[in-house]
Design an enzyme around this catalytic site. Structure first.
Site, short mmCIF file in Angstrom:
data_model
loop_
_atom_site.label_atom_id
_atom_site.label_comp_id
_atom_site.label_asym_id
_atom_site.label_seq_id
_atom_site.Cartn_x
_atom_site.Cartn_y
_atom_site.Cartn_z
N ARG A 81 0.65 35.88 84.60
CA ARG A 81 0.93 37.19 85.22
C ARG A 81 1.90 37.98 84.33
NH1 ARG A 81 5.82 40.02 86.99
NH2 ARG A 81 5.17 41.49 88.55
N VAL A 82 1.55 39.21 84.06
CA VAL A 82 2.43 40.08 83.28
C VAL A 82 2.81 41.26 84.16
CG1 VAL A 82 2.64 41.54 81.24
CG2 VAL A 82 1.36 39.39 81.10
N THR B 203 15.92 41.51 86.68
CA THR B 203 15.51 42.03 85.37
C THR B 203 16.64 42.87 84.80
OG1 THR B 203 13.19 42.04 85.94
CG2 THR B 203 13.88 43.72 84.37
N1 ASP Z 1 9.75 44.28 87.16
C1 ASP Z 1 9.83 42.86 87.00
C2 ASP Z 1 8.42 42.30 87.07
O1 ASP Z 1 7.64 42.75 87.88
C3 ASP Z 1 10.67 42.19 88.01
C4 ASP Z 1 12.04 42.81 88.20
O2 ASP Z 1 12.27 43.94 87.84
O3 ASP Z 1 12.92 42.12 88.71
O4 ASP Z 1 8.13 41.38 86.35
#
Ligand code: ASP
Length: 359
Positions: free
Chosen positions: A253-254, A225
């Site tokens: 899914r969020v 991310t």
């Molecule tokens: N926080 C993000 C999620 O749960 C994943 C990530 O940070 O890599 O969708």
């Protein structure tokens, strides 16, 4: 002759206008030194198996994103423009799990999330589960600026993106072989059926680029991310986060990335935060808002608050993994993570950039 007579007063008026604009610009209060921090995800296996070429590629991408933000800030631009510009560089780079290169859900589709917040006004915009928008961070900003809402999700968000004139791309644009192979690995481990390759994506070639070498543990790219916090010379701060979410997630899914107060928060009176990690924990703890609350009400420094929340609160929940970047209106950006590593970079006016790919 007549036109000459007319020309002189016109030039005089233009001169007065120009000098008043320049004076106004000079008089604009310069409240702060600009500052910016960028993250490109945190994780575990990534750092156990990182080779030099991969590290160099991430270093280069982080440097380009930082520079895109710095360019806005050095020319007196606004914090929101810097945050959006830096995130777009990472969304366009297939190394990161955001925009191009996003992870897939268990049906082999991309569902992308993003959010942005303006610390001066507390305005915020966010988007969840979009499929075609090239730069989800720009869609989050368009929702903030051109609708009365904070968040749009799914087909409604896809439709608004078209209306807002944002660039739309087919699934093949977001696809990378590396991320697809990772999805197949995740689904095999979970004993789930493997989806078809997305429409428009060519069949996998033998030894295709990005297919992990079976002789070593694949570079997992489980996270990736991206996020930015920035402060402009007017002393305003902002934060933004963008993601493809967790690899092999259930459709619909969020995670935390589009949730204001979980992954993203900005308020001039406290701080700006962007997070990365296992989103469910960041939602449960309202990580971004929690850090800002500790600064606002307990008078912690940005570093104390970030370290406390990531290393005590998040880490105390089994599976609570991740990290944050944090910035306030006065001090230098800080970061904290409880994973083996986090891709990160920062720069403050008058200082050299710091780019960290390692642990
Ligand atoms: N926080 C993000 C999620 O749960 C994943 C990530 O940070 O890599 O969708």
């Amino acid at each position: 002759m007549r036109s000459k007579i007319l020309r002189w007063p016109a030039l005089f008026i233009a001169g007065i206008f120009l000098s008043s604009v320049l004076c106004a610009q000079q008089k604009q209060p310069r409240a702060s030194k600009w500052a910016i921090a960028v993250h490109g995800g945190a994780g575990e296996t990534e750092w156990e198996h990182m080779d030099a070429a991969t590290a160099a590629a991430y270093h280069d991408a982080l440097a380009r994103a930082l520079q895109a933000g710095v360019q806005v800030l050095t020319s007196g631009g606004r914090t929101l423009d810097a945050t959006e510009a830096a995130i777009k560089v990472l969304e366009d780079d297939s190394l990161f799990n955001a925009g191009r290169g996003s992870a897939f859900n268990d049906q082999g589709e991309n569902e992308m999330d993003a959010s942005i917040m303006d610390g001066a006004t507390l305005q915020a915009g966010s988007v969840a589960g979009v499929h075609y928008t090239k730069n989800p961070i720009s869609l989050a900003r368009a929702i903030m600026e051109h609708t009365p809402y904070v968040m749009l999700a799914g087909p409604g968000a896809d439709a608004f993106a078209i209306k807002a004139g944002l660039s739309q791309m087919p699934p093949s644009y977001f696809f990378t072989e590396m991320r697809w192979q990772e999805l197949l690995d995740v689904l095999k481990q979970q004993g789930k059926p493997l989806p078809q390759r997305p429409a428009g994506v060519p069949p996998q070639k033998a030894n295709a680029e990005g297919v992990p070498d079976p002789s070593r543990k694949p570079f997992a790219h489980k996270f990736g991310t991206v996020g930015v916090v920035a402060r402009d010379i007017h002393g305003d701060i902002s934060a933004g986060t963008s993601t493809g979410g967790m690899q092999g997630k259930m459709p619909g899914r969020v995670g935390d990335s589009p949730i204001i107060g979980a992954a993203t928060y900005a308020a001039n009176r406290s701080c700006a935060v962007s997070s990365t990690g296992v989103g469910e924990y960041f939602i449960r703890l309202s990580v971004a808002r929690e850090i800002c609350a500790l600064i606002q009400y307990r008078h912690m420094s940005t570093q104390q608050a970030a370290t406390y929340v990531i290393n005590k609160e998040v880490a105390s929940l089994k599976g609570g993994e991740g990290g944050v970047i944090v910035l306030d209106t006065k001090t230098s950006p800080v970061w904290s993570f409880n994973t083996l590593g986090m891709f990160r970079a920062r720069q403050v006016e008058g200082q050299a950039p710091q780019i960290e790919v390692g642990k």
